[in-house]
Scaffold this motif. Structure first.
Motif, short mmCIF file in Angstrom:
data_model
loop_
_atom_site.label_atom_id
_atom_site.label_comp_id
_atom_site.label_asym_id
_atom_site.label_seq_id
_atom_site.Cartn_x
_atom_site.Cartn_y
_atom_site.Cartn_z
N UNK A 6 -6.88 15.19 -2.69
CA UNK A 6 -5.94 14.08 -2.77
C UNK A 6 -4.55 14.60 -3.06
N UNK A 7 -3.79 13.79 -3.77
CA UNK A 7 -2.41 14.19 -4.03
C UNK A 7 -2.36 15.33 -5.05
N UNK A 8 -1.58 16.34 -4.73
CA UNK A 8 -1.46 17.49 -5.62
C UNK A 8 -0.32 17.26 -6.59
N UNK A 9 -0.65 17.18 -7.89
CA UNK A 9 0.36 16.86 -8.89
C UNK A 9 1.15 18.11 -9.31
N UNK A 10 0.48 19.25 -9.34
CA UNK A 10 1.11 20.49 -9.78
C UNK A 10 0.47 21.63 -8.99
N UNK A 11 1.10 22.09 -7.92
CA UNK A 11 0.44 23.03 -7.00
C UNK A 11 -0.08 24.29 -7.70
N UNK A 12 0.70 24.85 -8.61
CA UNK A 12 0.25 26.10 -9.23
C UNK A 12 -0.99 25.87 -10.10
N UNK A 13 -1.03 24.72 -10.76
CA UNK A 13 -2.20 24.44 -11.58
C UNK A 13 -3.42 24.15 -10.73
N UNK A 14 -3.22 23.48 -9.62
CA UNK A 14 -4.34 23.22 -8.71
C UNK A 14 -4.90 24.55 -8.21
N UNK A 32 12.63 34.40 -28.36
CA UNK A 32 12.52 34.42 -26.89
C UNK A 32 11.30 35.22 -26.46
N UNK A 33 10.81 34.90 -25.27
CA UNK A 33 9.69 35.65 -24.73
C UNK A 33 10.19 36.99 -24.19
N UNK A 34 9.33 37.99 -24.26
CA UNK A 34 9.65 39.29 -23.67
C UNK A 34 9.51 39.17 -22.15
N UNK A 35 10.02 40.15 -21.40
CA UNK A 35 9.89 40.08 -19.93
C UNK A 35 8.43 39.94 -19.50
N UNK A 36 7.53 40.61 -20.20
CA UNK A 36 6.12 40.53 -19.84
C UNK A 36 5.58 39.11 -20.09
N UNK A 37 5.90 38.57 -21.24
CA UNK A 37 5.44 37.20 -21.54
C UNK A 37 6.06 36.20 -20.56
N UNK A 38 7.34 36.40 -20.29
CA UNK A 38 8.05 35.53 -19.35
C UNK A 38 7.36 35.56 -17.97
N UNK A 39 6.99 36.76 -17.53
CA UNK A 39 6.34 36.88 -16.23
C UNK A 39 4.99 36.17 -16.24
N UNK A 40 4.28 36.23 -17.35
CA UNK A 40 3.00 35.51 -17.46
C UNK A 40 3.24 34.01 -17.30
N UNK A 41 4.30 33.54 -17.92
CA UNK A 41 4.56 32.10 -17.83
C UNK A 41 4.91 31.72 -16.39
N UNK A 42 5.77 32.51 -15.79
CA UNK A 42 6.22 32.15 -14.43
C UNK A 42 5.11 32.23 -13.40
N UNK A 43 4.14 33.10 -13.64
CA UNK A 43 3.05 33.26 -12.65
C UNK A 43 1.80 32.50 -13.04
N UNK A 44 1.89 31.67 -14.04
CA UNK A 44 0.73 30.89 -14.48
C UNK A 44 -0.47 31.81 -14.70
#
Ligand code: FES
Ligand code: FES
Lengths: 994, 168
Positions: A686-694, B91-103
């Motif tokens: 269905x509708x994707x609310x948050x692509x990275x989380x999906x 603040x987050x370190x570059x490693x932590x920041x990268x973890x956040x950005x890449x889920x």
């Protein structure tokens, strides 16, 4: 009111609000929470046996141990509680702690409350339980045999429920169809075991007869009723709370609830709060697992591969107790037993059996892996049987797009989908043609390469009434209808105009707080970081209902949906408040950039906070008809989720997503190790609310499915002993085993949910194991019949299929063998030693307690308790797993001074051991030759955690015994004789002479 | 080393994230328990207590180590670094920041250990190859993410770290 600003954040991969804390070590998981001063630690005494009667539990020594405040037995618990509710009509009780019988390894038998965990565990080792062993049964089919050991005598057998269902006219279709094609499927036990184990903190206030329990429970909160009933209190005397963070659950943490009851009772008896954090062995052996299932599935098939009817016969193994909400695993899929296919006729026979294994419960994919493994293996078999292209058989049977919403034979209402389009896109975008080329190339080079497919309908938002399908229509009528799936959400705005959202969704890492902030920020035209969301639960303060919690992939469709509705209601109210202040019509109000204003006239606006604050600071100024409550609570339940019909039709879930997977697998020509070459997974959620989380959900489910397909199995011995008690035995996939799948999406919005979203978390747990199995089948047998594939597909299982059975060795290579028999894990061996003493001397020594004490490895003293009976205290160990045992040694078949049979039983906190050895003495030139032959069995904890090491350890221990005997006899031997003795001893240790 | 008695606590002194700490611990107390329950540094997690999952990984004198396989006593005199020491102030370190950005985390329970292993990898080897990154990650179990985002985050962090000192 113009909707010009909404849907800005939703659909984007916003950074998670959860992450800064989690990345910095500031998460608040159960074991991180502050506890009240004086909180005590709880530890459990657990059954080492799969099946035994409890003769007595002696707590005296434990009660005296340092730091111990209370020692509590099953009888103490039973005296203060009621049996936990069982979901079927059956004469059976279900206690959280064993009373007179243990039925699985790890079942709680007693608990210790002490000042710290170390001391509590010390004392747990001092509780002496006298067991009378009973025969065990671990296989569901064997459990149905007339002479099978019965777990619950009140039931008379191990069959706790049986139901037959009939939809359409399956018999007529089977009669008419040119082909009847069927397979038998064995689906093993595994679990999506999270990295954080269970935890419970409990206290009791006698003045109010009220329990306060905090646990990393995940829901469903229908279990709150089960716990309150068992504790014998009204719902308002059980305050249940969850910590803000939870270290994964995947269904498993539903199963913590018996421990809530036990911890609550322990707190009550100890008169102080108690805390328990489960350890990994406890988790693997006794938390909860998915069901294993034996299935026969048959299809009536036309010549061109159309299926006109299905016939299911399922035997579900729920372990030792039918614990709530079981047998839900068997019924969650009831509406979608025809999968993605348009099959109007179906017969189902469902049997639920009990065996000497851990009770089952929620597990990601819940019921899906079991049915889709059977259904999709059947699709594969049909194509093989008819000599048709597998994809073509799938395509011919798919439900056509124009049929939605589509009512299945067994009553589900599929909300939306375009299965054919999704499949075609996957074939195209996922590169199936290229994969075929890779297969052709591999095969041309003589390698084993296979391609597998799987189509799955992924249900989400369970109908709380589906489980009542296990009752007959008459029983249901009597009990009253059950249905629905209430989701709750509360949004409030404080006097400074900031927005708080409160839901009862209990996330375990799925980022619920982020998505809800997106939903609400969009609605109010606010920046995402101004909205705060709480998702943990306190049943005394929050809006919740039985469907609350984090399961059945209900967050996006139900909880986010309820939040959308609550936000819309508050927005309507605020629009009226603002409109009266801006002198415009409420319909002309827009919410944008933190302001509420007139559409088309940015000058005429006021801040969101100011409008919202009006109700708090000057309620008297609100326009006519607008009340001052800046708080909106929504209880949402979809009307489509009706109670099961009198004909047993059930819409078991609200949403039905679609998945089509294909993959290429190559089997290593030398090691038979299977390896995923490429994996493609197409989802319609269905509708994707948050692509990275999906995609995160898809990848996570996929990785767990890779584990289930290749590595994971809860291994039990025939005696019920548990063999996978560490993460070195129960293998989870690591970064080395999990490839990154190609993820594709095809969106058809759900017409039944407020945001058009469907669940997405569980699909790959349903589709991937069978997709892999189909590919393995293709690799093993490109055409014709394929061998039966039983998960996990290991190299050890594939090797005989590829290389044939290993030839039996010409002569026994080793004197030690391991064998799994009804008696447990059995070790056998034999050996010889020559000692410098006469037969008579050796004979005397073998019967002398002082000598035995000197030669038994780890002995702390041997007492003669009868002419031929001895008792010994010994310390034995495998690696770090070292424990003290009480051993009874019996001598029989005495033929002095020629032969004797030595039998022994050892029982200790770490497990049990038993064995028998025949020792014969014969004269040699310069002494006596001692020959021995033994058989030993090991069970309990030591078998769970040390199974890998036992064979070698047994050999060493027995070798040590004879080495010591030789040393004992060899006093005064000449140096030449000593050297000879040494070489003999060496041989003994290496396993004796062949 | 002084003789320890089993029923008494003894002082253990070490450096935790740059600050000297002293705790009293029984001789058999695990380092994980001392860190989490005596000091209150709950960022280090416990997933198995038998050395397999990696959740408890900390740095001992710069080397990654399983805190669940160490006695608190063994930390005497060591420099211990945990996830709480990765941040750069708030603040987050570059490693932590990268973890956040890449889920690269979901439940976050495995994350502290993974961060400590990667940090220990990148400190001497800011240009570690992907193979080395996978090797470092292979000692960790994550049940949520399927690992791919963690590898992505590590690669992204590496590229960022390469540009400057790790704690910048
Ligand atoms: S808790 Fe230390 S490795 Fe698992
Ligand atoms: S993020 Fe949950 S275990 Fe890794």
């Amino acid at each position: 009111m113009k909707d010009t600003v909404s849907e800005k954040l939703l659909g984007q991969s916003a950074l998670r609000v959860e992450d800064p804390a989690l990345l910095s070590g500031r998460g608040r998981y159960i074991d991180d929470l502050p506890v009240a001063a004086g909180t005590l630690a709880l530890a459990f005494v657990r059954s080492p046996h799969g099946h035994a009667a409890i003769r007595s539990v002696d707590t005296a020594e434990a009660a005296q141990a340092t730091g111990v405040v209370a020692v509590i037995t099953g009888e103490d618990v039973a005296a203060r509680t009621r049996s936990m509710t069982v979901g079927v009509k059956a004469d059976v009780e279900c206690w959280p702690m064993a009373v007179d019988r243990v039925r699985y390894v790890g079942e709680p038998v007693a608990m210790i409350v002490a000042t710290d965990r170390y001391l509590a565990e010390d004392a747990a080792d001092l509780v002496v339980v006298d067991y009378a062993m009973l025969d065990a049964v671990v296989e569901p089919v064997a459990a149905l045999a007339a002479d099978a050991p019965v777990l619950h005598t009140s039931l008379g057998s191990n069959l706790i429920n049986e139901r037959r269902f009939r939809y359409g006219d399956p018999e007529a279709e089977f009669d008419a169809a040119p082909h009847r094609i069927g397979i038998d499927v064995t689906y093993p036990r595994s679990a999506c075991t999270p990295i954080e184990t269970y935890g419970v903190i409990a206290s009791y206030e006698p003045g109010e007869d009220a329990y306060d329990v905090t646990s990393n429970f995940q829901g469903p909160f229908s279990i709150h009723a089960v716990v309150a009933r068992s504790l014998n209190v009204p719902g308002n005397r059980l305050r249940l709370r969850t910590p803000p963070d939870s270290g994964g659950s995947f269904g498993i943490k539903q199963g913590v609830f018996p421990y809530m009851i036990l911890a609550a009772i322990a707190a009550r008896i100890a008169g102080a709060p108690v805390k328990w954090i489960e350890d990994r062995l406890e988790h693997l052996s006794a938390s909860v697992s998915a069901t294993n299932r034996q299935t026969r599935i048959e299809a009536a098939v036309t010549a061109d591969g159309r299926i006109t009817a299905l016939d299911w016969d399922q035997i579900e193994d729920c372990g030792a107790h039918l614990r709530a909400p079981e047998p839900a695993t068997l019924y969650r899929m009831h509406g979608n037993m025809t999968g993605a296919y348009d099959i109007p006729n179906m017969a189902i026979r469902n049997r639920v059996v009990l065996t000497n294994k851990t009770p089952t419960g929620l597990n990601r994919g819940f019921g899906g892996p079991q049915i889709y493994f059977a259904l999709e293996r059947l699709m594969d078999t049909i194509a093989r049987h008819l000599g048709l292209d597998r994809l073509e058989v799938i395509r011919r049977n798919l439900i056509p797009a124009e049929a939605f919403p589509y009512r299945t034979a067994s009553g589900a209402l599929y909300d939306s989908g375009d299965y054919v389009a999704a499949l075609d896109r996957a074939v195209e975008e996922g590169g199936l043609a290229e994969l075929y080329a890779r297969r052709d190339k591999a095969r041309a080079a003589g390698r084993r390469y296979g391609i597998g497919f799987a189509c799955v309908v992924e249900p989400s938002v369970s109908n709380m009434g589906y489980i009542t399908t296990v009752l007959t229509p008459e029983e249901r009528a009597k009990a009253g209808p059950k249905n629905g799936a209430q989701a709750t959400s509360t949004i409030s705005i404080d006097p400074l105009g900031s927005v708080t959202v409160k839901v009862a969704s209990v996330p375990q890492g799925q980022g619920h707080r982020t998505v809800l902030a997106q939903v609400v920020a969009d609605k109010f035209g606010l920046p995402i970081d101004t909205v705060r969301v709480l998702a943990d639960v306190d049943t005394m303060r929050d809006a919740w209902s039985i469907a609350s919690g984090n399961y059945a992939s209900r967050f996006a469709p139900a909880v986010a949906g309820a939040t959308e509705i609550a936000a819309a209601r508050l927005r309507d109210k605020l629009a009226k408040v603002a409109a009266s202040q801006l002198n415009i019509a409420p319909d002309d109000v827009i919410f944008e950039a933190g302001r509420i204003g007139a559409a088309g006239n940015s000058d005429n606006s006021l801040s969101f906070a100011r409008a919202a604050a009006t109700a708090h600071w000057s309620p008297g100024t609100l326009p006519e008809g607008v009340d001052q409550t800046m708080r909106e609570t929504v209880y949402w339940t979809p009307p489509e989720l009706e109670a099961p019909t009198a004909e047993d039709g059930v819409n078991s879930s609200l949403c039905h997503g679609f998945i089509f997977d294909f993959c290429g697998i190559e089997i290593d020509p030398e090691t038979a190790e299977p390896r995923i070459d490429r994996y493609v997974t197409m989802h319609d959620c269905g509708r994707i609310l948050h692509p990275a989380m999906v995609d995160g959900q898809v990848r996570g489910g996929f990785a767990q499915a890779v584990g289930a397909a290749f590595l994971e199995e809860y291994a039990y011995g025939p005696d019920g002993s548990f063999r996978s008690g560490t993460l070195a035995d129960y293998l989870l996939p690591t970064v080395m085993e999990v490839p990154d799948p190609v993820i594709l999406h095809h969106e058809t919005l759900s017409p039944f949910t407020p945001l058009g979203a469907k669940g997405v978390g569980e699909g790959n747990c349903m589709s991937t194991p069978v997709c892999i199995a189909n590919a393995v089948a293709d690799a093993l047998a490109p055409e014709g019949d394929a061998p039966e594939i039983v998960l996990p597909v290991t190299a050890a299982k594939l090797a005989p299929l590829i290389f044939g059975d290993e030839p039996a060795p010409q002569e026994p290579v080793s004197e030690t063998k391991t064998e799994d028999t009804a008696g447990g894990r059995k070790l056998t061996g034999e050996g010889r030693a020559v000692v410098q003493a006469s037969r008579e001397d050796v004979w005397r020594m073998l019967l002398d307690p002082a000598t035995l004490d000197a030669i038994i490895p780890g002995s702390h003293g041997v007492r003669k308790v009868g002419e031929t009976r001895f008792e010994a205290d010994v310390t034995l160990g495998v690696g770090p797993v070292r424990g003290r045992y009480k051993a009874d040694i019996d001598l029989s078949d005495l033929d002095p001074p020629n032969a004797v049979t030595l039998s022994g039983q050892a029982v200790g906190a770490l497990g049990t051991g038993g064995g028998q050895g025949r020792i014969t003495l014969t004269d040699t030139e310069d002494g006596t030759e001692i020959a021995y032959r033994y058989e030993a069995q090991i069970g309990g904890k030591v078998a769970s955690v040390g199974g890998r090491l036992l064979d070698g350890a047994a050999k060493v221990v027995i070798g040590e015994f004879f080495r010591a005997l030789a040393r004992h006899c060899g006093g005064g031997a000449s140096s030449g004789a000593l050297a000879r003795l040494r070489s003999l001893v060496d041989r003994v240790i290496k396993g004796g002479r062949s | 080393m002084p003789r320890l008695t089993k029923d008494e606590t003894h002082p253990v002194r070490f450096t935790l994230n740059g600050r000297p700490v002293s705790v009293r611990a029984y001789p058999r107390a695990l380092l994980t328990d001392a860190l989490r329950h005596e000091i209150g540094a709950t960022g280090t997690h416990v997933g198995c207590e038998h050395g397999v999952c990696g959740a408890c990984t900390v740095q001992v004198d710069g080397e990654p180590a399983r805190a669940c396989l160490m006695l608190a006593r063994q930390a005497e005199g060591c420099e211990i670094r945990t996830v709480e020491g990765l941040n750069n102030k708030d603040a987050l370190s570059p490693l932590q920041e990268a973890f956040r950005e890449h889920f690269a985390l979901q439940c976050g329970f495995c994350t502290a250990g993974i961060l400590m292993s990667l940090d220990a990898l990148f400190s001497p080897q800011p240009d570690a190859e992907e193979d080395a990154i996978r090797e470092a990650l292979s000692g960790h179990l994550c049940r949520c993410t399927g690992y791919a985002p963690i590898v992505q985050a590590a690669l992204a962090a590496r590229n960022r770290i390469k540009g400057g000192p790790i704690d910048a």
